[in-house]
Design a protein around this motif. Structure first.
Motif, PDB file in Angstrom:
ATOM      1  N   ALA A 204      16.585 -16.589  -7.331  1.00  0.00           N
ATOM      2  CA  ALA A 204      16.831 -18.026  -7.531  1.00  0.00           C
ATOM      3  C   ALA A 204      17.675 -18.591  -6.400  1.00  0.00           C
ATOM      4  N   ILE A 459      11.800 -19.301 -14.050  1.00  0.00           N
ATOM      5  CA  ILE A 459      12.872 -18.667 -14.821  1.00  0.00           C
ATOM      6  C   ILE A 459      12.224 -17.941 -15.995  1.00  0.00           C
ATOM      7  N   ASP A 461      13.054 -15.010 -19.014  1.00  0.00           N
ATOM      8  CA  ASP A 461      14.108 -14.235 -19.662  1.00  0.00           C
ATOM      9  C   ASP A 461      13.605 -13.573 -20.938  1.00  0.00           C
ATOM     10  N   THR A 471      22.107 -16.422 -18.206  1.00  0.00           N
ATOM     11  CA  THR A 471      20.902 -16.934 -17.566  1.00  0.00           C
ATOM     12  C   THR A 471      20.687 -18.404 -17.949  1.00  0.00           C
ATOM     13  N   PHE A 488       9.465 -22.007 -17.150  1.00  0.00           N
ATOM     14  CA  PHE A 488      10.683 -21.699 -17.904  1.00  0.00           C
ATOM     15  C   PHE A 488      10.252 -20.973 -19.170  1.00  0.00           C
TER      16      PHE A 488
END
Length: 546
Positions: A204, A459, A461, A471, A488
């Protein structure tokens, strides 16, 4: 004449497992260093052969990808700097002219431990889908990408975020790949930068710091928020574990903390765990915290994941005779504890205390107040690397919740003071550098923190990842829309960077893993459709600045 024989499969696996885990401590504290030493010793003893024998190892894994080297300055911000060789590996198995470069940041371990991802993991998956070139780039100071004679405070002063980011940028701009005639510089070719965990934050950061060469980036479990007290790590585990196990842990820790507060019972509770000789209560709390680190080792692939946390939970739930785990048992020394505490103690004795050799005391093995135990600087002491980064810029000291009434699965003895003490112990002031009293986490958070975002920055996770609170999917962060340009995504029931792992045929993967891989392939392909436009804009900007 010397005899030759192959090392046993068990010994080879022990060495292999230790090598993978050796670069990073389960928790950044002194107790983890103690356990690192004991596990290293145990692995070496298991692999030991007679003096007259010589070990013959199997053919190395991933021989398709021989190591290569790129020359880097040790200090990118000095005009007169020594250089070192940064190691990298390349897969050309899917490459076709015009394809992108998929580079995986090796992060805080030897790059050899990332070669799996070049073979069947995320690098291979994306390279196959895009006719791309796969690359693993080893992080400075890790593996064999090191140019200093020791790991003293002064020698480690170039191990920081700015230097590491500059390494990646220099590599992307100037590397020449063997056997490929065309120019694959990041200024003329789309590079997709991938990283998981710490390397996910770096991915990132690279997209934000070097937008003109990092065409796209994927931050998997990217810890873009640095914190001093990382108490939420354990709270994710408490909330995500099986309810019975979670309750056993909460009960056990409450009982243990209560007994530690009673002077006449303090020694008895430590003795129950086989740690009566351990002088300091925070050292005791650090030992009994250790099994919780195995949660992060879970993996959707049973060949790679650990089941130790589940085994720990099973141990806590065992009955004692006719007593179930929630009932109390009276013991010598005036102790009256739930059976689950008795079970906890037996687990610690069998799995941790037993590693302390007969010629050492419990204090030798598990004490942390002797500074000299942590001041060796040999290059083999890999634990000094990530811990140095923790102590200077990243933090993440695992502590008890700040609210004493909040349910907890670690002792309140684990405070910022006790957990960060290792920084001053392990890194005394040098002639050229001094570790700060507390990490300068602003150096990380100024780059975007929870809100870090950019076009073509994904992103990704895990729902039950203990690192999730650090995060952009943290409960402390604002929610976002999931779009092609700014993906995301939260993987259901996933722990740590689950998307990084893959199978040769992704159709054989569990549904949620196959799904995330298909989504990643889709958005990367969509990004690549914009490459010609982006390249044209870059060249126009370059002309205008001439």
């Amino acid at each position: 004449m010397k005899k030759y024989r192959c090392i046993s499969t068990v010994s080879l696996l022990l060495l292999e497992v230790f090598a993978v885990a050796a670069d990073r401590l389960p928790f950044p504290n002194a107790q983890s260093v103690n356990l690192w030493r004991l596990e290293k010793r145990q692995a070496e003893l298991q692999a030991l052969v007679n003096d007259e024998e010589q070990v013959v190892f199997k053919k190395p894994k991933f021989s398709e990808f021989p190591p290569q080297w790129f020359e880097q300055p040790l200090d990118h911000f000095s005009k007169d700097s020594p250089t070192f060789g940064q190691r990298y590996w390349v897969s050309k198995r899917h490459y076709k002219k015009g394809g992108p470069v998929i580079v995986l940041d090796g992060g805080e371990t030897s790059g050899e431990n990332r070669l799996l991802f070049l073979d069947t993991g995320i690098v291979d998956i994306l390279a196959k889908a895009t006719n791309g070139l796969g690359v693993i780039l080893e992080h400075r100071y890790y593996g064999e990408s090191i140019a200093v004679p020791d790991l003293s405070t002064d020698s480690l002063r170039w191990l920081n975020n700015d230097q590491s980011a500059a390494d990646s940028a220099n590599f992307m701009r100037n590397v020449k790949f063997e056997g490929i005639d065309e120019n694959l510089s990041a200024e003329d070719t789309p590079w997709i930068y991938y990283g998981g965990s710490y390397a996910g934050a770096r991915a990132a950061h690279m997209r934000v710091l070097y937008p003109d060469i990092v065409f796209g980036a994927i931050a998997s479990s990217g810890v873009t928020h640095a914190s001093l007290e990382n108490w939420e790590y354990m709270d994710i585990i408490r909330a995500a574990a099986e309810p019975e196990c979670s309750q056993h842990l909460v009960t056990s820790i409450a009982v243990i903390d209560g007994l530690l507060a009673v002077p006449r019972l303090r020694g008895a509770i430590k003795g129950l765990f086989g740690l009566a000789e351990l002088e300091h209560d925070d050292d005791f709390a650090g030992v009994i915290e250790s099994p919780l680190g195995s949660w992060q080792s879970k993996n959707w692939d049973p060949k790679l994941g650990s089941t130790k946390f589940d085994q720990f939970c099973e141990a806590l739930a065992k009955p004692l005779g006719k007593l179930n785990a929630t009932q109390s048992v009276s013991l010598a020394g005036g102790l009256d504890v739930p059976v689950t505490v008795w079970n906890y103690a037996n687990y610690i004795k069998e799995n941790y205390v037993s590693k302390c050799p007969e010629d050492a005391t419990i204090e030798d093995c598990f004490g942390s107040y002797d500074d000299s135990k942590f001041q060796g600087t040999d290059l083999s002491l890999h634990w000094r690397l990530w811990l140095f980064q923790v102590c200077t810029e990243w933090g993440y000291f695992v502590t008890a919740p700040p609210d004493p009434e909040f349910p907890r699965i670690v002792s309140r003895q684990l405070t910022l003071e006790t957990q960060s003490r290792i920084c001053q112990q392990a890194y005394p002031p040098g002639k050229h550098f001094q570790v700060p009293a507390l990490p300068n986490i602003t150096a990380v958070n100024v780059l975007g923190d929870f809100a870090i975002a950019a076009d073509r920055l994904a992103i990704i996770d895990g729902e039950v990842d203990p690192w999730r609170p650090d995060t952009p999917h943290s409960q402390n962060a604002e929610d976002r829309n999931d779009t092609i340009l700014q993906p995301f995504k939260l993987i259901p029931n996933a722990v740590h960077h689950y998307d990084e792992y893959g199978l040769t045929d992704i159709r054989d993967e569990p549904l949620e893993i196959m799904q995330i891989h298909l989504e990643m392939i889709h958005f990367v392909k969509e990004w690549l459709k914009d490459w010609d436009t982006v390249l044209k804009e870059r060249r126009q900007r370059s002309k205008s600045t001439c």
